[in-house]
Design an enzyme around this catalytic site. Structure first.
Site, PDB file in Angstrom:
ATOM      1  N   ARG A 170       0.853  -1.197   0.000  1.00 42.52           N
ATOM      2  CA  ARG A 170       0.000   0.000   0.000  1.00 42.52           C
ATOM      3  C   ARG A 170       0.887   1.244   0.000  1.00 42.52           C
ATOM      4  NH1 ARG A 170      -4.928   1.936   4.143  1.00 42.52           N
ATOM      5  NH2 ARG A 170      -5.130   4.010   3.258  1.00 42.52           N
ATOM      6  N   ASN A 173     -10.382  -4.245  -1.528  1.00 39.73           N
ATOM      7  CA  ASN A 173     -10.180  -3.125  -2.449  1.00 39.73           C
ATOM      8  C   ASN A 173      -9.185  -3.475  -3.545  1.00 39.73           C
ATOM      9  OD1 ASN A 173     -11.780  -0.845  -1.981  1.00 39.73           O
ATOM     10  ND2 ASN A 173     -10.681  -0.410  -0.073  1.00 39.73           N
ATOM     11  N   CYS A 199     -19.015  -1.537  -0.105  1.00 40.63           N
ATOM     12  CA  CYS A 199     -18.080  -0.533   0.401  1.00 40.63           C
ATOM     13  C   CYS A 199     -18.800   0.241   1.483  1.00 40.63           C
ATOM     14  CB  CYS A 199     -17.699   0.403  -0.748  1.00 40.63           C
ATOM     15  SG  CYS A 199     -16.922   1.942  -0.219  1.00 40.63           S
ATOM     16  N   ASP A 200     -18.051   0.624   2.515  1.00 41.42           N
ATOM     17  CA  ASP A 200     -18.705   1.306   3.627  1.00 41.42           C
ATOM     18  C   ASP A 200     -18.805   2.823   3.447  1.00 41.42           C
ATOM     19  OD1 ASP A 200     -16.104   2.060   3.892  1.00 41.42           O
ATOM     20  OD2 ASP A 200     -15.824   1.255   5.900  1.00 41.42           O
ATOM     21  N   HIS A 245     -16.493   4.307  -5.100  1.00 40.00           N
ATOM     22  CA  HIS A 245     -15.629   5.465  -4.826  1.00 40.00           C
ATOM     23  C   HIS A 245     -15.755   6.513  -5.929  1.00 40.00           C
ATOM     24  CE1 HIS A 245     -12.713   3.275  -1.799  1.00 40.00           C
ATOM     25  NE2 HIS A 245     -13.993   3.203  -1.462  1.00 40.00           N
ATOM     26  N   TYR A 255     -14.403  10.331  -2.322  1.00 38.99           N
ATOM     27  CA  TYR A 255     -13.297   9.930  -3.196  1.00 38.99           C
ATOM     28  C   TYR A 255     -13.256  10.727  -4.503  1.00 38.99           C
ATOM     29  CZ  TYR A 255     -11.860   6.172  -0.158  1.00 38.99           C
ATOM     30  OH  TYR A 255     -11.376   5.459   0.914  1.00 38.99           O
ATOM     31  N   ARG A 311      -0.968   8.187   3.668  1.00 33.29           N
ATOM     32  CA  ARG A 311      -1.969   7.595   4.552  1.00 33.29           C
ATOM     33  C   ARG A 311      -1.457   6.300   5.227  1.00 33.29           C
ATOM     34  NH1 ARG A 311      -5.428   7.966   8.366  1.00 33.29           N
ATOM     35  NH2 ARG A 311      -6.941   6.283   8.417  1.00 33.29           N
TER      36      ARG A 311
HETATM   37  C1  G6P Z   1     -13.114   3.825   3.490  1.00 39.68           C
HETATM   38  C2  G6P Z   1     -13.268   3.158   2.154  1.00 39.68           C
HETATM   39  C3  G6P Z   1     -12.450   1.921   2.066  1.00 39.68           C
HETATM   40  C4  G6P Z   1     -11.020   2.228   2.377  1.00 39.68           C
HETATM   41  C5  G6P Z   1     -10.902   2.899   3.724  1.00 39.68           C
HETATM   42  C6  G6P Z   1      -9.472   3.364   3.921  1.00 39.68           C
HETATM   43  O1  G6P Z   1     -13.690   3.065   4.482  1.00 39.68           O
HETATM   44  O2  G6P Z   1     -14.582   2.845   1.847  1.00 39.68           O
HETATM   45  O3  G6P Z   1     -12.564   1.384   0.790  1.00 39.68           O
HETATM   46  O4  G6P Z   1     -10.231   1.078   2.382  1.00 39.68           O
HETATM   47  O5  G6P Z   1     -11.743   4.008   3.791  1.00 39.68           O
HETATM   48  O6  G6P Z   1      -9.308   3.759   5.204  1.00 39.68           O
HETATM   49  P1  G6P Z   1      -7.885   3.959   5.857  1.00 39.68           P
HETATM   50  O7  G6P Z   1      -8.251   4.482   7.173  1.00 39.68           O
HETATM   51  O8  G6P Z   1      -7.225   2.607   5.863  1.00 39.68           O
HETATM   52  O9  G6P Z   1      -7.159   4.923   4.987  1.00 39.68           O
HETATM   53 MN    MN Z   2     -14.547   1.557  -0.043  1.00 37.49          MN
END
Ligand code: G6P
Ligand code: MN
Length: 442
Positions: free
Chosen positions: A95, A149, A172-173, A202, A264, A284
């Protein structure tokens, strides 16, 4: 209390998201009773910490549930009703590369958007296809709820590779996270706010938010955002980058006042601005490693040492876990609740390609998602979505055909890249970094 109990495997058991999902399972047992929960991960060490936490949590909250963890595929997938899938091929190390490599060439570095999402997509497809094949070997009728993802690419790839599959649902949340935050602005219960939503994962917009009296609360919510910026409902628990992200909703609304955008979209609408604000040495991933990852693992270790989770607040704060469990419950017990999920378009948005995997509100029943029709969308949104769908489709085809040209076309179409010379530079660097994971692109 329902009679039928579910057997679940959580794939990516050692994820930082697992404790929240496990906790949500314990709080939803009335609507979604569970017989057995198995954790499955290829990283035994991470999983052991979460797995031992899970045993304590369930012993205290729901001792009738059988809890185990394993690194064995057959043991994991045999005889389950649900596969909750949240794998991360290459882990946080990859990542980090997805986020940092594009920035060397003047392009946004992001987990799911732009070249970072492209790279992650090409890594995820192989493992996801293998997962579906082995789940089908050991549990032919199981529902696969996928959160892996980049969900847009994964959903499209699985749809192309397994066109007959009716029991894979990609979710997706972020729509539900946004819905909760919108609801809190008007002091309303998010579960009672009915969304109309369209787009790709997104990459979508809320067009209406109806309350229980049938009133569209969207105009009111927009006004509040335009008059004071926008903070997420759980702002205190959020890192700065997420607060900045939510604040950009106001910018998007000023420029494009029709609808409420998914956060996004900031990367696609303001790529230069977002790039100018980013730090190429600290992305991030660094924030997550120092924040959520550290916190979750320290807390789980502490719980295991003390032998109780009763005094813990760290692990049950998120909408994410609730959504995963509620979606499964709605399917298993035919509750027909509405969630925003990914489905093959097939005319739902009437002027978008039938083969796109769109994100849209759907009622979830025993027969899976029953999406609500959207109809035609306006030129601006149609144009944006068609180009993004082109990017997604070419990415999947690049994977399936091992095509360098299609990979280059995909990145050139992506709004975070645009320039084909930049696209080539980024692509070559990503090929080098992803040698272990990608098919050869010729
Ligand atoms: C949201 C998105 C996810 C993503 C996450 C990343 O929940 O829907 O697809 O993976 O954010 O969060 P983070 O805190 O790991 O950057
Ligand atoms: Mn997502």
């Amino acid at each position: 209390m329902k009679n039928k109990k579910s057997r679940i495997v959580l794939v990516g058991g050692g994820s930082t998201w697992s404790p929240g999902i496990l906790k949500a399972m314990t709080t939803h047992l009335n609507e979604f009773p569970i017989e057995e929960i198995k954790l499955y991960d290829i990283d035994a060490e991470r999983q052991e910490v979460i797995g031992e936490f899970a045993k304590i949590l369930f012993k205290e909250e729901a001792p009738e549930v059988k809890v185990s963890y394993t690194t064995d595929e057959e043991e994991a997938y045999r005889d389950v009703d649900f596969v909750f899938c949240q794998m991360r091929t290459g882990g946080f190390d990859m990542r980090e590369k997805d986020e940092k490599i594009p920035m060397k060439y003047g392009v946004i570095g992001q987990e799911t958007c732009g070249p970072g999402g492209f790279a992650y997509g090409l890594r995820s497809i192989r493992d996801m296809v293998q997962m579906v094949n082995s789940v089908r070997q050991y549990s032919p009728d199981a529902w696969i709820l996928n959160y892996t993802n980049p969900a847009a690419i994964v959903a499209l790839a699985l749809d192309k590779i397994f066109p007959e599959e009716e029991r894979i649902l990609n979710i997706c949340d972020q729509p539900v996270n946004l819905l909760r935050s919108f609801a809190s602005l008007i002091d309303y219960d998010a579960d009672k706010l009915e969304p109309v939503y369209f787009g790709l994962n997104h990459y979508g917009w809320f067009t209406n938010l109806y309350d229980e009296d049938g009133k569209d609360r969207m105009p009111e919510i927009k006004d509040i955002i335009l008059n004071g910026g926008f903070r997420p409902v759980d702002a205190e628990q959020r890192d700065q980058s997420w607060l900045d992200t939510y604040a950009m909703v106001e910018d998007m609304l000023i420029d494009f006042p029709d609808y409420l955008p998914n956060t996004y979209l900031q990367y696609y609408l303001y790529p230069e601005y977002k790039f100018s604000k980013a730090d190429p040495t600290r992305t991030r991933t660094d924030e997550v490693r120092e924040g959520r990852e550290k916190k979750v693992f320290e807390e789980c270790r502490r719980i295991v040492e003390n032998g109780t989770a009763k005094d813990s607040t760290v692990v049950h704060n998120d909408a994410h876990g609730d959504m995963m469990v509620e979606v499964a419950g709605s399917i298993f017990h035919n509750l027909r609740k509405t969630y925003v999920v990914m489905v093959r378009n097939n005319g739902i948005v009437s002027n978008l390609p039938d083969d796109s995997m769109i994100e849209v509100a759907a009622s979830l029943s025993i027969n899976g998602p029953q999406p609500y029709a959207v109809g035609p969308i306006d030129t601006f949104y149609k144009g944006l979505i068609e180009s993004q769908h082109g990017y997604e489709k070419l990415t999947v085809e690049a994977y399936m055909e091992g095509s360098y040209t299609k990979a280059l076309q995909a990145l050139t179409l992506n709004r975070t890249v645009v320039d084909a010379k930049k696209a080539r530079q980024v692509l070559d660097a990503l090929i080098e970094a992803n040698k272990e994971y990608w098919p050869e692109l010729k």
